[in-house]
Motif scaffolding. Structure first.
Motif, mmCIF file in Angstrom:
data_model
loop_
_atom_site.group_PDB
_atom_site.id
_atom_site.type_symbol
_atom_site.label_atom_id
_atom_site.label_comp_id
_atom_site.label_asym_id
_atom_site.label_seq_id
_atom_site.Cartn_x
_atom_site.Cartn_y
_atom_site.Cartn_z
ATOM 1 N N ARG A 199 0.911 -1.198 0.044
ATOM 2 C CA ARG A 199 0.089 -0.014 0.173
ATOM 3 C C ARG A 199 0.995 1.212 0.028
ATOM 4 O O ARG A 199 0.547 2.107 -0.916
ATOM 5 C CB ARG A 199 -0.854 0.048 1.390
ATOM 6 C CG ARG A 199 -1.971 -0.988 1.010
ATOM 7 C CD ARG A 199 -3.061 -0.705 0.249
ATOM 8 N NE ARG A 199 -4.251 -1.604 0.073
ATOM 9 C CZ ARG A 199 -5.455 -1.502 -0.430
ATOM 10 N NH1 ARG A 199 -5.272 -0.633 -1.256
ATOM 11 N NH2 ARG A 199 -6.352 -2.295 -0.257
ATOM 12 N N CYS A 200 1.794 1.255 0.814
ATOM 13 C CA CYS A 200 2.628 2.487 1.007
ATOM 14 C C CYS A 200 3.162 2.733 -0.106
ATOM 15 O O CYS A 200 3.595 3.996 -0.642
ATOM 16 C CB CYS A 200 3.705 2.400 2.177
ATOM 17 S SG CYS A 200 2.942 2.639 3.760
ATOM 18 N N GLU A 260 -0.275 4.958 -0.964
ATOM 19 C CA GLU A 260 -1.833 4.767 -0.003
ATOM 20 C C GLU A 260 -1.437 4.438 1.349
ATOM 21 O O GLU A 260 -1.750 3.777 1.905
ATOM 22 C CB GLU A 260 -2.494 3.573 -0.688
ATOM 23 C CG GLU A 260 -3.273 3.589 -2.085
ATOM 24 C CD GLU A 260 -3.623 2.569 -2.699
ATOM 25 O OE1 GLU A 260 -3.540 1.377 -2.205
ATOM 26 O OE2 GLU A 260 -4.535 2.676 -3.551
ATOM 27 N N GLU A 261 -0.679 5.431 1.868
ATOM 28 C CA GLU A 261 -0.389 5.469 3.464
ATOM 29 C C GLU A 261 -1.530 5.319 4.206
ATOM 30 O O GLU A 261 -1.371 5.021 5.393
ATOM 31 C CB GLU A 261 0.969 6.516 3.497
ATOM 32 C CG GLU A 261 2.066 6.293 2.673
ATOM 33 C CD GLU A 261 3.374 6.762 3.333
ATOM 34 O OE1 GLU A 261 3.359 6.684 4.340
ATOM 35 O OE2 GLU A 261 4.259 6.658 2.409
ATOM 36 N N ASN A 262 -2.639 5.951 3.710
ATOM 37 C CA ASN A 262 -3.850 5.799 4.781
ATOM 38 C C ASN A 262 -4.162 4.384 4.724
ATOM 39 O O ASN A 262 -4.874 4.134 5.849
ATOM 40 C CB ASN A 262 -4.758 6.908 3.816
ATOM 41 C CG ASN A 262 -5.033 6.236 2.510
ATOM 42 O OD1 ASN A 262 -4.004 5.887 1.758
ATOM 43 N ND2 ASN A 262 -6.577 6.221 2.170
ATOM 44 N N TYR A 263 -3.687 3.530 4.022
ATOM 45 C CA TYR A 263 -4.273 1.889 4.288
ATOM 46 C C TYR A 263 -2.964 1.160 4.506
ATOM 47 O O TYR A 263 -3.030 0.268 4.063
ATOM 48 C CB TYR A 263 -5.055 1.433 2.897
ATOM 49 C CG TYR A 263 -6.355 2.397 2.783
ATOM 50 C CD1 TYR A 263 -7.212 2.732 3.871
ATOM 51 C CD2 TYR A 263 -6.831 2.188 1.433
ATOM 52 C CE1 TYR A 263 -8.338 3.207 3.498
ATOM 53 C CE2 TYR A 263 -8.084 2.828 1.154
ATOM 54 C CZ TYR A 263 -8.762 3.587 2.111
ATOM 55 O OH TYR A 263 -9.927 3.822 2.141
ATOM 56 N N CYS A 264 -1.893 1.796 4.969
ATOM 57 C CA CYS A 264 -0.712 1.097 5.397
ATOM 58 C C CYS A 264 -1.501 -0.578 5.968
ATOM 59 O O CYS A 264 -1.931 -0.649 6.996
ATOM 60 C CB CYS A 264 0.237 1.844 6.410
ATOM 61 S SG CYS A 264 1.614 0.777 6.904
ATOM 62 N N HIS A 270 -11.141 10.975 -2.656
ATOM 63 C CA HIS A 270 -10.807 9.497 -2.740
ATOM 64 C C HIS A 270 -12.134 8.708 -2.808
ATOM 65 O O HIS A 270 -12.306 7.807 -3.728
ATOM 66 C CB HIS A 270 -10.135 9.332 -1.417
ATOM 67 C CG HIS A 270 -10.151 7.738 -1.264
ATOM 68 N ND1 HIS A 270 -9.333 6.940 -1.982
ATOM 69 C CD2 HIS A 270 -10.369 6.944 -0.418
ATOM 70 C CE1 HIS A 270 -9.272 5.810 -1.769
ATOM 71 N NE2 HIS A 270 -9.735 5.620 -0.456
ATOM 72 N N GLY A 293 -6.984 9.419 2.076
ATOM 73 C CA GLY A 293 -6.795 9.367 0.542
ATOM 74 C C GLY A 293 -5.498 9.094 0.183
ATOM 75 O O GLY A 293 -4.681 8.915 1.028
ATOM 76 N N SER A 294 -4.890 8.937 -0.901
ATOM 77 C CA SER A 294 -3.731 8.493 -1.457
ATOM 78 C C SER A 294 -2.718 9.763 -1.794
ATOM 79 O O SER A 294 -3.336 10.884 -1.969
ATOM 80 C CB SER A 294 -3.489 7.462 -2.628
ATOM 81 O OG SER A 294 -3.785 8.244 -3.912
ATOM 82 N N GLU A 346 -3.494 10.880 -5.292
ATOM 83 C CA GLU A 346 -4.964 11.676 -5.291
ATOM 84 C C GLU A 346 -4.523 13.022 -4.952
ATOM 85 O O GLU A 346 -5.415 14.016 -5.282
ATOM 86 C CB GLU A 346 -5.693 10.841 -4.602
ATOM 87 C CG GLU A 346 -6.333 9.502 -5.195
ATOM 88 C CD GLU A 346 -7.313 8.710 -4.271
ATOM 89 O OE1 GLU A 346 -7.675 7.988 -4.794
ATOM 90 O OE2 GLU A 346 -6.955 8.907 -3.063
#
Ligand SMILES: [Zn+2]
Ligand SMILES: [Zn+2]
Length: 349
Positions: A99-100, A104-108, A161, A296-297, A300
């Protein structure tokens, strides 16, 4: 330097004199342009306890939607020019999971073992004169106003997002999008839907002023009363909306979003009120997706910055000096803000 510090659980933040930070390897020191006051800060300092299992453990400097000018770079950092304006991507993941590496660190995937959730949530944020940021978290703003841009990092990235993920439901012509809850995020959601989809936008709230703003942003509004769902369905010719975005997230708004949506639609819970939803074969339209999003990413946020630079998204802000920063938080707690409060540490310089 002055900073707004969250010092202990269930304690209102305080204005403190702290050391100016130095950028570590791979980091950039920013002179803060703007730091937005977000409602999730209130949950952090008022509601969380040591038992909440949060990554946002005090003490740290608040401010997770921020912007600033490059002041200095740490070792190993090249390609930045002093004085250039950047927006800060908040989430801080492990930096190496699947993810990172996709931004997409929000969903690590390693959230459980990370030290902080985000810049300004567990690690020092931008409610200060200066802040340090990993270089990769910086999104260039060019010559666009960095102060009004600060809320984009959360108040625009989060709806962006949600809308990006729902795009397949909004393409093809003759589609309808529904926005529930017309505070800051809801208004920006309307601007984003207008900028990147051809959908007809329906917006609902109980406050007439919020509805008027939504209309000015390009939405058809429906009053949030007992006829809300019937009125929304009527606008769509009876079949319902193709994508709904609930910026409130209490049980009745989620139920309204579901009831107003069509077969093969997508209902996204964005608001963090924690309302429960119900779903069954008989009551919900077939293939109706029900989902939630968080922030969000990085890619984005670059897209959000581009829309802002083109004048397609304009967050409504009211500015506060550093000395009045706590006043902004008091107003936020009391529900007295109608625009996003942005603390401007170098106001008047
Ligand atoms: Zn936030
Ligand atoms: Zn990760």
């Amino acid at each position: 330097m002055k900073a707004v510090v969250f010092k202990a659980f269930q304690t209102f933040p305080s204005l403190e004199e702290v050391d100016k930070p130095t950028p570590g390897p791979g980091e950039v020191l920013l002179k803060v342009a703007g730091a937005g006051c977000c409602h999730s800060d209130v949950s952090v300092f008022r509601d969380y306890t040591p038992e909440s299992g949060t990554h946002s453990k005090p003490p740290f400097i608040l401010g997770h939607e921020t912007s600033g000018w490059v002041e200095e770079v740490g070792t190993g950092v090249t390609g930045f020019k002093k004085g250039d304006a950047y927006l800060v991507y908040g989430p801080t993941g492990c930096g190496h999971c699947k993810r990172c590496v996709a931004g997409e660190e929000n969903y690590c995937e390693n959230m459980a073992t990370n030290k902080s959730l985000a810049i300004g949530l567990g690690r020092d944020g931008g409610m200060a004169e200066y802040m340090t940021v990993p270089a990769r978290n910086l999104v260039p703003l060019g010559d666009a106003d960095p102060i009004a841009a600060a809320p984009l990092a959360d108040a625009a990235l989060t709806p962006y997002h949600a809308i990006k993920a729902a795009l397949p439901h909004l393409q093809g012509g003759g589609k309808y999008a529904l926005v529930i809850g017309l505070g800051g995020l809801g208004q920006i959601a309307i601007q984003i839907l207008k900028a990147i989809t051809g959908a007809t936008i329906i917006a609902t709230d109980m406050k007439p002023e919020a509805m008027a703003k939504a209309e000015a942003n390009g939405a058809i509004t429906v009053k949030g009363d007992e006829n809300e769902v019937a009125n929304i369905r009527k606008i769509t010719g009876g079949h319902g909306v193709d994508a709904a975005f609930d910026f409130v997230g209490i049980a009745p708004t989620i139920a309204a979003a579901q009831a107003a949506s069509a077969i093969d639609s997508r209902v996204t819970i964005v608001g963090i009120a924690g309302g429960k939803a119900s779903y069954d074969w008989y009551s919900n339209p077939w293939q109706q997706e029900l989902t939630s999003v968080y922030w969000g990413s990085m890619p984005e946020l670059h897209e959000v910055a581009a829309l802002y630079r083109q004048g397609l998204i304009t967050p409504e802000v009211e500015t506060y000096s550093m000395d009045n920063a706590l006043d902004a938080y008091h107003k936020l707690v009391d529900g007295k803000l109608s625009k996003r409060a942005v603390v401007v540490p170098h106001m008047g310089e």
